[in-house]
Design a protein around this motif. Structure first.
Motif, mmCIF file in Angstrom:
data_model
loop_
_atom_site.group_PDB
_atom_site.id
_atom_site.type_symbol
_atom_site.label_atom_id
_atom_site.label_comp_id
_atom_site.label_asym_id
_atom_site.label_seq_id
_atom_site.Cartn_x
_atom_site.Cartn_y
_atom_site.Cartn_z
ATOM 1 N N LEU A 132 127.073 19.198 61.167
ATOM 2 C CA LEU A 132 126.440 20.087 62.136
ATOM 3 C C LEU A 132 125.417 20.993 61.464
ATOM 4 O O LEU A 132 124.354 21.278 62.041
ATOM 5 C CB LEU A 132 127.499 20.919 62.857
ATOM 6 N N ILE A 133 125.713 21.462 60.271
ATOM 7 C CA ILE A 133 124.744 22.276 59.533
ATOM 8 C C ILE A 133 123.478 21.470 59.270
ATOM 9 O O ILE A 133 122.360 21.951 59.482
ATOM 10 C CB ILE A 133 125.358 22.782 58.213
ATOM 11 N N ARG A 134 123.652 20.237 58.824
ATOM 12 C CA ARG A 134 122.481 19.395 58.547
ATOM 13 C C ARG A 134 121.695 19.102 59.819
ATOM 14 O O ARG A 134 120.456 19.145 59.825
ATOM 15 C CB ARG A 134 122.923 18.088 57.874
ATOM 16 N N ILE A 135 122.401 18.814 60.922
ATOM 17 C CA ILE A 135 121.706 18.548 62.184
ATOM 18 C C ILE A 135 120.910 19.779 62.615
ATOM 19 O O ILE A 135 119.746 19.684 63.023
ATOM 20 C CB ILE A 135 122.692 18.129 63.287
ATOM 21 N N ALA A 136 121.524 20.960 62.532
ATOM 22 C CA ALA A 136 120.836 22.187 62.929
ATOM 23 C C ALA A 136 119.572 22.405 62.106
ATOM 24 O O ALA A 136 118.505 22.739 62.643
ATOM 25 C CB ALA A 136 121.776 23.384 62.789
ATOM 26 N N ASP A 137 119.663 22.198 60.792
ATOM 27 C CA ASP A 137 118.486 22.357 59.939
ATOM 28 C C ASP A 137 117.413 21.328 60.277
ATOM 29 O O ASP A 137 116.211 21.635 60.305
ATOM 30 C CB ASP A 137 118.888 22.233 58.470
ATOM 31 N N THR A 193 131.031 29.077 62.029
ATOM 32 C CA THR A 193 132.181 28.189 62.074
ATOM 33 C C THR A 193 131.778 26.840 62.670
ATOM 34 O O THR A 193 130.706 26.699 63.281
ATOM 35 C CB THR A 193 133.303 28.781 62.926
ATOM 36 N N ARG A 194 132.644 25.867 62.520
ATOM 37 C CA ARG A 194 132.397 24.558 63.109
ATOM 38 C C ARG A 194 132.247 24.659 64.618
ATOM 39 O O ARG A 194 131.352 24.039 65.218
ATOM 40 C CB ARG A 194 133.531 23.617 62.727
ATOM 41 N N GLY A 195 133.097 25.465 65.250
ATOM 42 C CA GLY A 195 133.004 25.634 66.700
ATOM 43 C C GLY A 195 131.699 26.276 67.123
ATOM 44 O O GLY A 195 131.084 25.876 68.121
ATOM 45 N N ASP A 235 129.481 14.222 71.385
ATOM 46 C CA ASP A 235 130.424 15.327 71.357
ATOM 47 C C ASP A 235 130.180 16.062 70.041
ATOM 48 O O ASP A 235 130.685 15.663 68.989
ATOM 49 C CB ASP A 235 131.852 14.799 71.434
ATOM 50 N N PHE A 236 129.377 17.118 70.097
ATOM 51 C CA PHE A 236 129.015 17.797 68.861
ATOM 52 C C PHE A 236 130.233 18.414 68.176
ATOM 53 O O PHE A 236 130.251 18.567 66.961
ATOM 54 C CB PHE A 236 127.940 18.847 69.139
ATOM 55 N N ALA A 237 131.262 18.729 68.947
ATOM 56 C CA ALA A 237 132.483 19.283 68.354
ATOM 57 C C ALA A 237 133.207 18.271 67.474
ATOM 58 O O ALA A 237 134.034 18.652 66.635
ATOM 59 C CB ALA A 237 133.422 19.780 69.454
ATOM 60 N N ALA A 238 132.917 16.983 67.644
ATOM 61 C CA ALA A 238 133.561 15.961 66.821
ATOM 62 C C ALA A 238 132.934 15.852 65.439
ATOM 63 O O ALA A 238 133.563 15.350 64.504
ATOM 64 C CB ALA A 238 133.492 14.607 67.526
ATOM 65 N N ASP A 270 134.227 16.352 54.382
ATOM 66 C CA ASP A 270 134.505 17.438 55.315
ATOM 67 C C ASP A 270 135.216 16.894 56.548
ATOM 68 O O ASP A 270 134.995 15.747 56.963
ATOM 69 C CB ASP A 270 133.179 18.106 55.710
ATOM 70 N N GLN A 271 136.061 17.714 57.140
ATOM 71 C CA GLN A 271 136.836 17.281 58.309
ATOM 72 C C GLN A 271 135.925 17.039 59.499
ATOM 73 O O GLN A 271 135.119 17.890 59.853
ATOM 74 C CB GLN A 271 137.883 18.339 58.658
ATOM 75 N N GLY A 272 136.067 15.885 60.128
ATOM 76 C CA GLY A 272 135.252 15.544 61.282
ATOM 77 C C GLY A 272 134.311 14.386 60.970
ATOM 78 O O GLY A 272 134.290 13.844 59.864
#
Length: 428
Positions: A248-253, A22-24, A239-242, A224-226
């Motif tokens: 976030l998926i791209r950043i993680a990869d 999830t996004r969270g 604020d990674f939640a923003a 996408d929302q955000g």
């Protein structure tokens, strides 16, 4: 044409394994991955000191970071939309944004605070430095080694990625006088055409030719929302939640690729010094096991991964050793099947593993429960399958993890912070 053939042919991109979150959950995971990447050294360098001595360890660390950071910094700039219009002509904001999104400076553990005077002048200081907390008890020579010998050339390497005319120079830095001085250090960043251009070390050219440097990842879905990029103002804290789920998926990869590129540089520096290929392989294996276990320890705790066989497979799916999916070809269901991939072309972490040696995989599942273990069997064409099993007797904690846990990063806790735009001291 099969899906796998399409992926390797470049006509389709595989779905990120992080898309299962999830996004969270992703907002929690990303800083964990940044810290996990930073802590790779807490495993590898301990064995380098033992094998080559402190001075050679310092040189390995310099070459390791300087050979990777220019490559992965540019990747992140492009991914999040803050790359300079002309490569190599970034401003201080470009440099500071890059620092916020790299494994060399995980948020809060290395607590950078920024000041921007104008596009060519800025400063930063560290309110907390976890790296200093790790080496300060070891004595002044280790502090000198990290804060002087390593920092000077690697900050220049960071400048190469954004603007070779940038110079990062200390206002003050450890050893701390008086003891316990805060902030731990302070630096100026000045871009001036009169500065001699910083030059990349030779390892950058080698690493730039790797599959990790060139792998293509899916673009961020801007609908996408955000927040879908970092093209706006420099923020005091991300604020990674923003960020959107897609971002976030791209950043993680990208962060996982940072780790792969860092390991590529480590191997180049290590092999240049090892007396035999066997010595280099032994150190690589110890580094891989220790860093794999540390990453698993923090990810499992942060995401509250179930402490059973299915949780172990979930943890493997999220682990940097098996990501991103465009780099490491693997299928996870009730088992883990690993197939030849770009990561194997690079001789990356996963290429060390298989039926003949699988200690990092054991170490990953055992952070959940010491009764968990893996069985690894060969398949056709250099493929193998892993099954998670439960043993009656608990296994002892891996020695490599015990050594890596020396770091204060082991149990470091992130805190919630507000992302405040940083206003230049003077108008641009």
């Amino acid at each position: 044409m099969t899906e796998r053939q399409r992926e390797h042919d470049g006509t389709a991109l595989p779905t990120s394994r992080y898309a299962a979150l999830t996004r969270g959950q992703l907002a929690i995971l990303v800083p964990e991955l940044l810290l996990a990447g930073h802590l790779i050294d807490r495993s590898g360098m301990a064995w380098c000191i033992s094998a080559f001595g402190r001075d050679e360890m310092l040189q390995i660390a310099i070459e390791e970071w300087a050979g990777a950071s220019p490559i992965y910094t540019r990747r992140m700039q492009r991914a999040l939309g803050f790359a300079p219009a002309v490569e190599g002509q970034g401003d201080v904001v470009t440099i500071f944004k890059g620092i916020q999104l790299e494994i060399g400076a995980p948020p809060q553990f290395l607590d950078f605070r920024y000041t921007v005077h104008d596009p060519h002048h800025g400063e930063f200081h560290l309110d907390h430095c976890g790296a200093l907390m790790d080496v300060e008890p070891m004595g002044e020579e280790y502090v000198q080694g990290m804060c002087h010998d390593i920092e000077d050339p690697t900050f220049d390497a960071t400048a190469v990625a954004s603007n070779p005319k940038a110079q990062v120079r200390p206002i003050h830095r450890p050893p701390r006088v008086p003891a316990g001085r805060t902030p731990a250090c302070a630096w100026t960043v000045i871009i001036d055409d009169s500065h001699p251009a910083a030059e990349p070390i030779p390892a950058v050219a080698v690493n730039s030719a790797s599959r990790a440097a060139k792998v293509e990842l899916a673009p961020i879905d801007q609908s996408d929302q955000g927040v879908g990029d970092y093209s706006g103002p420099l923020l005091s804290d991300l604020d990674f939640a923003a960020f959107s789920r897609s971002a976030l998926i791209r950043i993680a990869d990208e962060v996982c690729l940072q780790m792969a590129l860092l390991d590529n540089s480590f191997v180049l520096a290590l092999e240049a010094r090892a007396a035999t290929p066997e010595q280099a392989l032994d150190i690589r294996r110890k580094q891989t096991t220790g860093s794999a276990a540390m990453s698993a320890y923090r990810i499992a705790r942060a995401l509250d991964v179930p402490k059973d066989e299915q949780g172990a497979l979930q943890l493997l799916a999220l682990h940097p050793m098996l990501n991103p999916s465009a780099y490491v070809t693997a299928e996870l269901d009730d088992t883990l099947v690993v197939r030849p991939s770009p990561a194997h072309d690079d001789d990356a972490w996963i290429s060390l593993c298989g039926p003949g040696w699988y200690e990092p995989l054991q170490a990953v599942v055992r952070v959940l429960d010491p009764h968990l273990d893996v069985e690894v069997e060969p398949l056709a064409d250099d493929e193998w399958v892993l099954t998670v099993v439960r043993r009656d007797e608990p296994a002892p904690e891996a020695q490599e993890l015990v050594i890596a846990k020396f770091s204060t990063g082991t149990d470091f806790a992130f805190e919630g912070r507000r992302a405040i735009p940083i206003t230049p001291v003077q108008e641009f």
